[in-house]
Design a protein around this motif. Structure first.
Motif: not given
Length: 546
Positions: A264-292
Motif C-alpha cells: 500500500a505504501e509503495a503504491e502511494r509513493l509511486l502515485r505521488e511521483f506520477l502526480e508531482t514528478g518529484r521523488t517521493p519521500q518516505v515519512p519518518v514515522a512510517y510503520t508497515p501496515t501489513q505487519r505488527d
C-alpha cells in the motif's frame, strides 16, 4: 485423452495446441484454440519431475491443480485470466487468456530500459495485482520481467505464471538443493528458507523495477554463488536510473522483511511521483501496515531511567543480527552451492568468513549528521536525560557493553561502545565510527562551550540544516538534560550526500559537561531507523570522557 494430428495435439477433447510460444522452468506455453467456444487461448503444459515416484508425482499433480484453481479465482485487470484447469494423460494443463504482446523482458531486450514514469506505472499495476493475490492467500513466488506481459496496443500490464509448481512449503531450495525460481529476483529470506510471505514478492518487485530501469537486476552476477552472495550479503546499490523513485526501490529491497516497504505504501509513493514528478519521500514515522511493528517495541533509551539509578544499557536485538545473519547466509549459500556443485570450502574462501568489507575512507563532513530513531508514537519524545555515572568509571561502563558491541577507547580522549565491525575514521573535528559500506555512521564531536549552551547550538544547526544537508526536512530540537547536565536533542531527515546514498535520518544529542561540550549522533537510511536506534542508545549510554 489427448489426440495427435500431423502437427497439432488436442487435450481434454477441447483445446487444440497449435504453436509453442514460450518455455520456462515450469513448463511449455502453447497458443491454442478452444474448439468449444471458438476462441484463442494460451495453454501452459506443466512439466513434472521425472525423478519422482508414482505417488510423489500424483501428489505434485494434485497440488498443482489445487494451486492453479486458487489462481483462477483471482479477478484483477492486471492478473492473467485463468479459464480452465485440466488434466490429460496424467499431466496438468492451465488454460489462460492469450495476451497479444511480449513480456517486459522482451521489451527491455528489444527497446531498452524504460524511463522512471513508465517504471512507476508498471510498478503500480503490479502492486495492485499482488495486493489482490496476497489478499486471497496466493503468492506469486517468481516475479520477474519474463513473467510480466505487455499487451500490444494498450500496454496493459499483466502478471502471469504464478509459481504453480512450487515445492511444498513454498521455499526456494528443494530437499535436493535444486533452485526453484529466479535467484536474481528472489528475496533473501527465501534464499535461507527462513520464511515466505507477501514481503518476498515485494522484494522481487524492487529488483524488477531496477531491471526495468537499467536493463538488469542489481543482483546479476556471473555465477549462482555470486548471485546468492549479492542478494544476502553484498551492499545493495540500485542503478542511477532509479533515482526518481529511489525511496520505493530502497524500501522494497530492504533485507529484513519486517522493515520492508509494504504494497500500500509503495503504491502511494509511486502515485505521488506520477502526480508531482518529484521523488517521493518516505515519512519518518512510517510503520508497515501489513505487519505488527509497534513503535513501543523499540528499546527504551538508557537516559529514561530515574536519576538515582545507574541502569545497565538494554541489550538490543538488532545489532547482533549482522553476525547471526552471516552464519545463516553461509548455511544457505553452502546448501545452494551443494545443489549447484560448488564446494563449501570455495564459498567460504570467497566470503572471507564475514558479511562485508572494511571501509577505508572517512564519511563526508557534515553538520552533526546523526541517525535518528523514531519514538513509540512516531514523533520524538522530550526525554529528560538523567543517567548518572562517574566519569572515570570506565570499568563500570565496560560491564554494560551489550553483546555484539565492543568498548573502544578513542585516542581523542573518550570511550564508548560501538557495534562489532564498525571502524574508526577521523573527519577533522569529528570522529566517525562507520559500519561496513558506511551505511550507519556514529559521530562524536567535542568542543568548547558556546553561548546559549547545547540548546542554542542545536537550534543554530537546525537553522543551518538546509545549507549543510541536501533536502533537509522535519528538523526539531528538544531541550533536555543528560547526567544532570544541560542538553538538547536534534532530529531530522535529509536526502543524503549522493543519489546512491539515498534519504537518511539523524538523531543527535548535545550536552555540556564541565568545561566541554559533547555531541554524539547516528545517521542511517530512513528505512533502517529501527536498526540504528539501538546504536544511538548504546553510544550515548556508554559514552565517558577522559
Amino acid at each position: 485423452m489427448g489426440t495427435e494430428g500431423e502437427n497439432v495435439r488436442v487435450i481434454a477433447g477441447r483445446y487444440r495446441l497449435e504453436e509453442r510460444i514460450g518455455r520456462g522452468g515450469m513448463g511449455v506455453v502453447w497458443r491454442a484454440a478452444d474448439q468449444l467456444l471458438g476462441r484463442q487461448v494460451a495453454v501452459k503444459e506443466l512439466v513434472l519431475d521425472p525423478s519422482l515416484s508414482a505417488e510423489e508425482a500424483r501428489l505434485q499433480r494434485e497440488r498443482t491443480l489445487r494451486e492453479a484453481r486458487a489462481v483462477a479465482q483471482l479477478a484483477h485487470p492486471h492478473i492473467v485470466v485463468v479459464h480452465d484447469v485440466v488434466e490429460d494423460e496424467e499431466r496438468p494443463y492451465i488454460v489462460m487468456e492469450l495476451i497479444d504482446g511480449g513480456s517486459l523482458a522482451e521489451r527491455i531486450a528489444g527497446r531498452g530500459p524504460v524511463d522512471a514514469r513508465e517504471a512507476a506505472r508498471i510498478g503500480i499495476d503490479l502492486l495492485g495485482a499482488l495486493r489482490r493475490a496476497h489478499g486471497a492467500g496466493v503468492l506469486h513466488r517468481d516475479l520477474k520481467p519474463a513473467n510480466v506481459l505487455m499487451e500490444a496496443g494498450t500496454d496493459r500490464v499483466v502478471l502471469t505464471d504464478f509459481g504453480i509448481a512450487q515445492v511444498a512449503g513454498a521455499t526456494t531450495l528443494t530437499e535436493s538443493g535444486a533452485f526453484v525460481g529466479s535467484p536474481e529476483y528472489t528475496a533473501p529470506e527465501r534464499m535461507s528458507g527462513e520464511r515466505t510471505g507477501p514481503e518476498s514478492d515485494l522484494w522481487s518487485l524492487g529488483a524488477l523495477l531496477c531491471a526495468a530501469l537499467s536493463g538488469e537486476s542489481p543482483f546479476r552476477r556471473d555465477s549462482l554463488g555470486g548471485i546468492l552472495h549479492a542478494v544476502v550479503v553484498d551492499d545493495i546499490r540500485p542503478p542511477a536510473q532509479a533515482q526518481p523513485i529511489l525511496p520505493v526501490v530502497r524500501g522494497l529491497l530492504e533485507r529484513d522483511p519486517e522493515r520492508r516497504l509494504d504494497a500500500a505504501e509503495a503504491e502511494r509513493l509511486l502515485r505521488e511521483f506520477l502526480e508531482t514528478g518529484r521523488t517521493p519521500q518516505v515519512p519518518v514515522a512510517y510503520t508497515p501496515t501489513q505487519r505488527d511493528v509497534p513503535r513501543r517495541a523499540l528499546p527504551s533509551p538508557p537516559w529514561e531511567a530515574p536519576e538515582t539509578a545507574t541502569p545497565p544499557v538494554a541489550v538490543p536485538s538488532r545489532p547482533a543480527r549482522h553476525s547471526a545473519r552471516g552464519a545463516l547466509v553461509t548455511a544457505a549459500l553452502v546448501a545452494a552451492m551443494a545443489g549447484a556443485g560448488v564446494s563449501a570450502a570455495a564459498l567460504l574462501m570467497r566470503d572471507g568468513g564475514n558479511g562485508g568489507g572494511t571501509p577505508t575512507s572517512p564519511g563526508p563532513p557534515h553538520t552533526s549528521v546523526s541517525p535518528s530513531p523514531p519514538s513509540a508514537s512516531g514523533s520524538s519524545p522530550a526525554p529528560t536525560v538523567t543517567v548518572t555515572r562517574s566519569p572515570s568509571s570506565a570499568s563500570a561502563v565496560a560491564r554494560k557493553v551489550p553483546s555484539g558491541y565492543r568498548l573502544t577507547h578513542d585516542p581523542d580522549g573518550f570511550s564508548l561502545a560501538v557495534p562489532d565491525g564498525f571502524t574508526r575514521s577521523p573527519g577533522g573535528e569529528r570522529i566517525f565510527y562507520l559500519s561496513p559500506g558506511e551505511t550507519f555512521r556514529i559521530g562524536v564531536r567535542m568542543s568548547d562551550p558556546e553561548a546559549g549552551g547545547p540548546l542554542a547550538v542545536m537550534r543554530r544547526s537546525d537553522a543551518e540544516g538546509p545549507s549543510n544537508n541536501p533536502g533537509y526536512r522535519d528538523g526539531r530540537v528538544t531541550e533536555t538534560s543528560h547526567g544532570g547536565n544541560p542538553a538538547a536533542l536534534w532530529e531530522f531527515s535529509w536526502d543524503g550526500f549522493t543519489a546512491a546514498e539515498g534519504p537518511r535520518h539523524t538523531y543527535d544529542l548535545c550536552w555540556q559537561e564541565g568545561d566541554r561540550m559533547y555531541d554524539v549522533w547516528v545517521s542511517a537510511p530512513v528505512g533502517r531507523m529501527r536498526e540504528a536506534k539501538p546504536y544511538f542508545d548504546v553510544a550515548v549510554g556508554t559514552f565517558v570522557r577522559g
